[in-house]
Design a protein around this motif. Structure first.
Motif, short mmCIF file in Angstrom:
data_model
loop_
_atom_site.label_atom_id
_atom_site.label_comp_id
_atom_site.label_asym_id
_atom_site.label_seq_id
_atom_site.Cartn_x
_atom_site.Cartn_y
_atom_site.Cartn_z
N ILE A 58 9.93 19.76 73.92
CA ILE A 58 10.88 20.83 73.62
C ILE A 58 12.15 20.25 73.01
O ILE A 58 12.71 20.78 72.04
CB ILE A 58 11.21 21.63 74.90
CG1 ILE A 58 9.97 22.40 75.38
CG2 ILE A 58 12.38 22.57 74.67
CD1 ILE A 58 10.13 23.05 76.72
N LEU A 59 12.61 19.12 73.57
CA LEU A 59 13.85 18.49 73.10
C LEU A 59 13.64 17.66 71.85
O LEU A 59 14.61 17.35 71.13
CB LEU A 59 14.43 17.60 74.21
CG LEU A 59 14.86 18.29 75.50
CD1 LEU A 59 15.31 17.26 76.53
CD2 LEU A 59 16.00 19.28 75.23
N GLY A 60 12.40 17.26 71.59
CA GLY A 60 12.14 16.36 70.47
C GLY A 60 12.75 15.00 70.68
O GLY A 60 13.18 14.34 69.72
N ALA A 61 12.78 14.55 71.92
CA ALA A 61 13.43 13.29 72.28
C ALA A 61 12.46 12.13 72.07
O ALA A 61 11.83 11.64 73.00
CB ALA A 61 13.91 13.33 73.73
N THR A 62 12.37 11.68 70.84
CA THR A 62 11.41 10.61 70.51
C THR A 62 11.89 9.23 70.91
O THR A 62 11.15 8.25 70.80
CB THR A 62 11.15 10.62 68.99
OG1 THR A 62 12.40 10.45 68.29
CG2 THR A 62 10.50 11.93 68.57
N ASN A 63 13.13 9.12 71.39
CA ASN A 63 13.66 7.82 71.80
C ASN A 63 13.55 7.59 73.30
O ASN A 63 14.16 6.67 73.84
CB ASN A 63 15.13 7.69 71.37
CG ASN A 63 16.01 8.71 72.07
OD1 ASN A 63 15.54 9.76 72.53
ND2 ASN A 63 17.31 8.42 72.14
N ILE A 64 12.80 8.45 73.97
CA ILE A 64 12.63 8.34 75.43
C ILE A 64 11.14 8.17 75.73
O ILE A 64 10.31 8.98 75.32
CB ILE A 64 13.18 9.58 76.16
CG1 ILE A 64 14.68 9.70 75.92
CG2 ILE A 64 12.88 9.50 77.65
CD1 ILE A 64 15.31 10.93 76.55
N ALA A 65 10.82 7.10 76.46
CA ALA A 65 9.44 6.84 76.89
C ALA A 65 9.28 7.24 78.35
O ALA A 65 10.23 7.15 79.14
CB ALA A 65 9.09 5.37 76.70
N ILE A 66 8.08 7.67 78.69
CA ILE A 66 7.78 8.06 80.08
C ILE A 66 6.63 7.19 80.58
O ILE A 66 5.51 7.26 80.05
CB ILE A 66 7.42 9.56 80.17
CG1 ILE A 66 8.56 10.41 79.59
CG2 ILE A 66 7.14 9.95 81.61
CD1 ILE A 66 8.24 11.90 79.53
N ILE A 67 6.91 6.38 81.56
CA ILE A 67 5.91 5.46 82.13
C ILE A 67 5.52 5.95 83.52
O ILE A 67 6.39 6.23 84.35
CB ILE A 67 6.46 4.02 82.20
CG1 ILE A 67 6.77 3.50 80.79
CG2 ILE A 67 5.47 3.10 82.89
CD1 ILE A 67 7.41 2.13 80.78
N ARG A 68 4.23 6.00 83.73
CA ARG A 68 3.72 6.46 85.03
C ARG A 68 3.41 5.27 85.95
O ARG A 68 2.69 4.36 85.57
CB ARG A 68 2.44 7.28 84.84
CG ARG A 68 2.66 8.66 84.28
CD ARG A 68 1.35 9.32 83.92
NE ARG A 68 0.91 8.96 82.57
CZ ARG A 68 -0.24 9.35 82.03
NH1 ARG A 68 -1.08 10.09 82.74
NH2 ARG A 68 -0.56 9.01 80.80
N ILE A 69 3.96 5.32 87.15
CA ILE A 69 3.59 4.34 88.19
C ILE A 69 2.56 5.03 89.08
O ILE A 69 2.89 5.93 89.85
CB ILE A 69 4.81 3.88 89.00
CG1 ILE A 69 5.82 3.20 88.07
CG2 ILE A 69 4.38 2.93 90.11
CD1 ILE A 69 7.06 2.71 88.78
N GLU A 70 1.32 4.63 88.95
CA GLU A 70 0.22 5.26 89.67
C GLU A 70 0.01 4.68 91.07
O GLU A 70 -0.50 5.35 91.96
CB GLU A 70 -1.07 5.11 88.86
CG GLU A 70 -0.99 5.68 87.45
CD GLU A 70 -1.20 7.18 87.41
OE1 GLU A 70 -2.34 7.64 87.66
OE2 GLU A 70 -0.23 7.91 87.11
N SER A 71 0.40 3.43 91.23
CA SER A 71 0.30 2.78 92.54
C SER A 71 1.69 2.44 93.02
O SER A 71 2.42 1.69 92.38
CB SER A 71 -0.54 1.49 92.44
OG SER A 71 -0.43 0.73 93.63
#
Length: 915
Positions: free
Chosen positions: A818-831
């Motif tokens: 929605i924001l078009g924030a291409t400079n932000i990465a989202i990393i998932r910590i699964e453990s």
């Protein structure tokens, strides 16, 4: 046999006599052979009425005499004199002559009421009292009356009597030895309750003729006496511990436990047939071990493949395994887990064919006397909850204890039901040997301190008839004391041998400090086969039309397309592939067959017949692996304890407990704290028990939003200053895709070590269009990913990294679009535990220009994973981490819809706005 018979006065009462005769009420409740009362003389009617009234008297003794029985060895409670046992209440005089047909103990045909009362008092009012007339089954009542009265008159042979004396004298010698050599030790000795050794000895003798396995659990009292005296526990190991030396070999990764929690196992052989006896650890949380022992018992039954455990069979237990539980009186009354265990005892998938219970009745709990410690007459009154008979016995009479053991064993073998022996005894000292009981119970302990010990009194009795002389008794004591003294001398040089990871566990080892990766993928053809088979049923099976459309047909289409595999399909593939490989799966909890959120449907119900079909158990002919779907009672503590017992017994079974909602686990917190998180460290008992805890903030309010993951994270031994290996006490994972969940489940039993696993499972993601996986994500060469990077951004443009776990990831992805924030990465910590430091460092190193790191969660600041992740990320990854989430709350979530919606919008926007 126990129908209520009216009291009849036979003189001048022809009307009542005719009513009695015509009603068909004879001695056993049957109509007499003559059909017309006009053909019967007055004298014969008088005799029949008298015999009927006498039967009322006999029934009264069977029902009420336990209240008058001499079962209190310290005579601290006033013995009752019951009007129900007075013959006059039944229109009987002591000189009246009646038929003795109902007195099974005598072969005499007739006699006076006085003679009958003497016999009845001798049977029911001496050192033993029985409660069995509450049993609903007439067959059981009649069997118990007949067999109890037969067992009562049995004469114990000299070998048995000498054996009883030997075990009690050894127990007393052990307590005396420790009292001298270790003056300050709280040993929770058996003094005052030595006759429990008579129970155990007789039970071993009886069991060895019919059984192969005996699973015991017991509290502190008399435990060390029992372990060293009867279960071959090396006293050197005990003495080492008392000197501050570990009970395990030096290479064992264990913290150990206090001596009163020690465990042992042995092969008992006196009849030429081996009986394996094992005793489970006993944490200080009273009675918590009981459901664990039940689970272990069932696991052994299934492992030796004795009994039928299929869904629609009524006989689900083995003839070769017996569960025995020893309790304290105050604990049995006070701890709710006992009611839960009894409620489980007759339920499908939890049945073990009856438990023999021994209640060591000290008549005081900690410092509280029985009169203040319960609201019931007996500490065993809970037994009536499941129609279990109770045998009350005076601990001063070990021979009567043996008879009580025999009738209890015979009843359990005959009816495969629970039975209780209430051993009334006393506690020689206070709560422990260093406690002064006269502070709170001066009158009781004045009696106790002025009386002889039970073993000494019994030796005196046997010596008077030359069954065992005092010299022989002294020799038994001296020999046992010398044996203990020699063990004490050898203690420092004793090298404890590992008793764990053997037998069924021989291929299992302790996890080490390395980080391991396991290929848990499965050939795609097998996955498709399993997925298809998971929804198959016979043509004549009447499936629910909604399930046919939304579950069966939908799953088949997804498998055919090899994509869009949802949560329940991935789970079915994980279960089915394990079964295909020969592993077993057991899933228990409330409504697990269907699933709380109606997503699983691993158990199909015929809409006309009500019959149950489990497709995964019919995949191939001669299928070795089986899945057991145990829809449990509304219990958490007992059920989770039961599953823990399964998990520490069978390494080839994936045992899973699913909470109806994640926060429901708190009803089982005792099991989690004392067994699950610390069992391996304390006792070297490994477990792969898996807990599925639904979690997610979707407006369900304070009680159905959070699985309180912060509690589990606080219980781990994860390190803040160095990377974790696989040797953490348990694992906590939050998978965000069906494939990740698939690998987590399979990894639990594919690895060569076992660790408990907490899976923070989703609710809304079960049907979320984005939370799907392709079959390729589960095929050979794939595995569980502890960290999942962001493939939707250009890494060189990223300036901010959001770290996230669970369902919140999908909300953040949508907001970023929605924001078009291409400079932000989202990393998932699964453990979360083990915390994946190396994998996380490897991932964030890909973002060379990232300078801001934010932990984003749905949960309030004082909950969720924030306080766990922050120090590990900052200490081990060397970056500052900021928080984004709800502000601290006293409850997990708000209960007002508008407020929840406002918060939900804020927690999604906030991580993108932090400077």
């Amino acid at each position: 046999m126990y129908k209520s018979v009216p009291t009849i006065q036979w003189k001048n009462n022809w009307k009542n006599l005719k009513r009695l005769y015509n009603s068909g009420t004879g001695v056993y409740g049957h109509r007499p052979k003559e059909r017309s009362h006009f053909q019967v003389s007055e004298k014969k009617l008088e005799t029949r009425a008298r015999n009927s009234n006498f039967f009322r008297l006999v029934t009264a003794f069977r029902e009420h005499a336990h209240k008058e029985a001499n079962i209190d060895p310290v005579s601290f409670t006033k013995q009752e004199s019951l009007t129900e046992l007075n013959p006059k209440n039944y229109g009987l005089n002591l000189s009246d002559c009646v038929s003795f047909e109902n007195l099974l103990i005598t072969e005499k045909a007739n006699g006076s009421i006085a003679e009958a009362v003497e016999i009845l008092k001798n049977i029911y009012c001496k050192n033993i009292g029985v409660e069995f007339t509450h049993l609903e089954s007439e067959e059981e009542r009649e069997w118990f009356a007949e067999n109890y009265e037969k067992f009562y008159q049995e004469t114990l042979n000299e070998e048995t009597r000498r054996g009883i004396a030997k075990e009690m004298l050894k127990s007393q010698a052990f307590d005396n030895f420790l009292a001298v050599k270790f003056v300050t030790v709280k040993r929770y000795g058996g003094e005052g309750a030595e006759s429990m050794m008579a129970f155990c000895r007789e039970l071993f003798q009886l069991s060895s003729t019919e059984l192969e396995h005996l699973v015991l659990c017991m509290p502190h009292r008399g435990r060390l006496n029992f372990l060293t005296g009867m279960l071959n526990f090396p006293p050197e190991k005990l003495f080492r511990k008392l000197r501050g030396i570990p009970e395990f070999p030096d290479n064992a990764k264990a913290t150990g436990d206090v001596i009163s929690h020690f465990i042992s196992s042995m092969d008992f052989n006196t009849t030429g047939k081996s009986l394996h006896v094992s005793i489970l650890p006993n944490p200080s949380h009273l009675e918590a071990v009981n459901p664990v022992s039940m689970g272990k018992t069932r696991a052994i039954m299934q492992a030796i493949n004795d009994g039928d455990y299929s869904e629609n069979k009524s006989s689900r237990w083995s003839d070769k395994v017996l569960n025995v539980q020893i309790h304290g009186d105050a604990a049995y009354v006070g701890q709710g887990v006992n009611q839960e265990c009894l409620a489980l005892s007759g339920c499908p998938h939890f049945e073990i064919g009856g438990t023999i219970h021994l209640v060591v009745n000290n008549q005081v709990g900690f410092t509280t006397p029985a009169s203040r410690g319960r609201s019931t007459r007996y500490c065993t009154d809970l037994a009536k909850f499941i129609n279990a008979p109770v045998i009350h016995v005076n601990g001063d009479d070990p021979e009567m204890v043996v008879r009580a053991t025999r009738i209890a064993f015979a009843y359990q073998r005959k009816f495969r039901k629970d039975v209780f022996v209430d051993l009334n005894c006393f506690r020689r000292w206070g709560h422990n040997e260093l406690d002064d009981p006269t502070f709170t119970n001066p009158l009781l302990y004045k009696i106790i301190q002025n009386r002889s010990s039970v073993p000494d009194a019994y030796l005196e009795k046997l010596s008077s008839t030359n069954v065992l002389t005092k010299e022989e008794g002294k020799m038994i004591v001296n020999d046992h004391t010398a044996w203990l003294a020699n063990a004490l001398r050898q203690a420092d040089d004793y090298n404890p041998q590992p008793t764990y990871f053997s037998g069924w566990w021989s291929r299992i080892k302790q996890a080490d400090s390395a980080v391991t990766t396991w290929n848990t993928g499965v050939d795609s053809n097998i996955l498709k086969f399993v997925g298809n088979q998971s929804v198959q049923f016979e043509k004549d099976f009447n499936i629910h039309p909604h399930i046919l459309k939304s579950h069966v047909n939908s799953r088949l289409k997804k498998i055919e397309s090899e994509g869009q595999i949802d949560w329940s399909t991935a789970e079915a593939m994980a279960f089915g592939s394990l079964l295909y490989q020969g592993y077993n799966v057991r899933l228990s909890g409330q409504d697990v067959g269907r699933g709380t959120f109606s997503h699983r449907h691993a158990m199909l119900v015929d809409q006309i017949s009500g019959g149950i079909h489990i497709p995964l158990n019919s995949m191939i002919k001669e299928q070795k692996g089986k899945i057991e779907l145990a829809n449990s009672i509304l219990s958490e503590e007992a059920v989770l304890g039961f599953e823990y017992g399964i998990s520490i017994t069978s390494p080839s079974t994936l045992a899973i407990w699913e909470a109806q909602f994640g926060d429901f686990f708190n009803g089982a917190q005792i099991i989690i704290d004392t067994f699950l998180t610390s069992g391996e460290a304390k006792w070297m008992l490994s477990s792969a028990l898996t807990m599925l805890l639904p979690h997610g903030y979707e407006g369900a309010g304070p009680e159905h939003s959070s699985c309180r993951m912060e509690r589990f994270l606080q219980l781990t031994d994860s390190k803040e200053t160095k990377p974790d290996g696989e040797d953490v006490n348990f694992q906590i994972a939050i998978p965000t895709t069906p494939a990740q969940y698939f690998h987590l489940l399979r990894r639990q039993v594919v690895r060569d070590f076992r660790k408990p696993l907490i899976v923070v499972t989703p609710k809304v993601l079960l049907r979320h269009s984005a939370a799907v996986s392709d079959i390729v994500d589960m095929t050979l060469g794939t595995c569980f990913k502890t960290v999942i990077g962001d493939e939707k951004v250009q890494k060189e443009n990223v300036q901010r990294i959001l770290l996230v776990s669970g369902k919140h990831y999908y909300n953040l992805i949508q907001q970023r679009e929605i924001l078009g924030a291409t400079n932000i990465a989202i990393i998932r910590i699964e453990s979360l535990c083990p915390f994946p430091v190396m994998e996380l460092l490897e991932e964030i190193e890909k973002y060379k220009h990232a300078s801001t790191f934010v932990w984003s969660q749905e949960e309030p600041r004082n909950m969720g994973a924030w306080s766990f992740v922050k120090p590990r990320f900052e200490n081990l990854c060397g970056r500052r981490l900021q928080f984004s989430g709800r502000e601290s709350l006293p409850a997990p979530a708000v209960g007002v819809g508008r407020v929840h919606q406002q918060e939900a919008e804020e927690v999604i926007k906030k991580p993108f706005a932090i400077k």
